[in-house]
Scaffold this active site. Structure first.
Site, PDB file in Angstrom:
ATOM      1  N   SER B  45       0.812  -1.224   0.000  1.00 50.48           N
ATOM      2  CA  SER B  45       0.000   0.000   0.000  1.00 50.48           C
ATOM      3  C   SER B  45       0.847   1.278   0.000  1.00 50.48           C
ATOM      4  CB  SER B  45      -0.937   0.013   1.203  1.00 50.48           C
ATOM      5  OG  SER B  45      -0.230   0.312   2.379  1.00 50.48           O
ATOM      6  N   LYS B  87       1.507   4.888   7.200  1.00 50.36           N
ATOM      7  CA  LYS B  87       0.696   5.642   6.236  1.00 50.36           C
ATOM      8  C   LYS B  87       1.219   7.066   6.107  1.00 50.36           C
ATOM      9  CE  LYS B  87      -2.249   2.343   5.534  1.00 50.36           C
ATOM     10  NZ  LYS B  87      -2.358   1.671   4.254  1.00 50.36           N
TER      11      LYS B  87
END
Lengths: 174, 164
Positions: B45, B87
């Protein structure tokens, strides 16, 4: 080097042993240890091996799973499983899930235990990886659960559990 | 005089050597537990910025004295101290964020994201963040939003930044 076993040496050794035992008793959280052991056993029971198709074996597994929960558990296992309010519902949901899946593999990634005040229940935050094989399809999920453990008949059991996550999808998302 | 191999192993004063080794081990343990945590990335991701399987150091003190800024990579708590999310911060507390066909919009204005290789086609209606919420997402926008772990995160769950 030689040590003569004299009375002072023996008394000293006994004293050291007593101090060691006191330190262990004062520092080790035996309840936390028992809860961790229960969670390890539950995860092991949730794992369904690929060859297990016998309904009797599945029924036994469901019964063992049920024993880890309180009389009136409130559970929100998260999609695709429905919310559970009673042990009977738990039995039905667990039975259906175990029958539908070819195999289930649950692996604990991380866990953290905190106590409520007063020390009535333990809150465990549990991150697990679940791999479910249904027919030719294999789905892999990363789930975080907040689990409340309470003592019932001298055993630690789960009273509440719900799926949660640190990263939350906004309600308006598509 | 002890034999040479013992001198090499323990030094001339074994007790002092043991104390030094103990202090060094305690220092390393403290450093790796409370300051910089080695971590191995699993998943795609954060590509192309962070490769699957690569090793990094998380700085657990980074946000002790200041707040996360837009564009920074943050380490987010899951359950304990062994597994974390990694993230990028896209929106700060109180801001309004939206995605229109892959374009990031903050408070109605398009924002450039130079770290992206592909912008993808994410669409997210405008969301207003709470005073203690950040919006985080990965850099691999070619993945559909439904398959991506992106969304709001509480400030308390951001435990550090990326050292390298």
């Amino acid at each position: 080097m030689t040590i003569r076993l004299s009375t002072p040496v023996l008394v000293g050794a006994v004293l050291l042993g007593l101090i060691g035992a006191a330190v262990v008793l004062a520092t080790v959280d035996f309840d936390a240890w028992a809860i961790r052991r229960q969670s390890v056993r539950l995860i092991a029971t949730l794992n369904k091996p690929a060859g297990e198709k016998n309904p009797l074996a599945i029924a036994l597994r469901v019964r063992r799973i049920r024993d880890f929960f309180a009389q009136q558990p409130v559970l929100q296992p998260g999609d695709p499983l429905p919310a559970i309010q009673t042990r009977e519902e738990l039995t039905a949901v667990a039975g259906q899930a175990l029958l539908a899946a070819e195999s289930i593999r649950v692996r604990v990634l991380d866990r953290e235990l905190t106590w409520t005040k007063p020390r009535m229940e333990a809150l465990m935050r549990l991150a697990v990886e679940v791999v479910v094989q249904e027919g030719s399809e294999t789905s892999q999920l990363l789930r975080v659960y907040e689990v409340a453990w309470i003592r019932e008949e001298s055993r630690w059991v789960i009273a509440r559990a719900h799926s949660t996550d640190s990263i939350r999808r906004p309600a308006a998302s598509e | 005089m002890p034999p040479r191999w013992q001198q090499l192993l323990w030094g001339r004063r074994p007790l002092r050597t043991a104390v030094r080794a103990g202090l060094l081990a305690a220092g390393c343990w403290l450093l790796l537990r409370c300051v910089c945590l080695p971590m191995r990335v699993e998943g795609i991701s954060m590509q192309p910025t962070i490769r699957d399987g690569s090793w990094h150091l998380a700085n657990l003190l980074q946000y002790r004295w200041r707040e996360p800024r837009r564009g920074e990579l943050v380490v987010i708590r899951l359950a304990g101290r062994r597994v974390f999310y990694l993230k990028r911060v896209l929106a700060l507390p109180g801001e309004r964020i939206a995605f229109v066909q892959g374009q990031l919009r903050i408070a109605g204005r398009d924002l450039d994201e130079p770290y992206l290789r592909e912008h993808g086609d994410w669409t997210l209606p405008e969301v207003a963040l709470a005073p203690d919420e950040y919006f985080v997402a990965g850099d691999h926008r070619a993945l559909p939003l439904a398959q991506h772990k992106a969304g709001t995160v509480a400030r308390a769950d951001i435990v550090g930044g990326l050292l390298r």
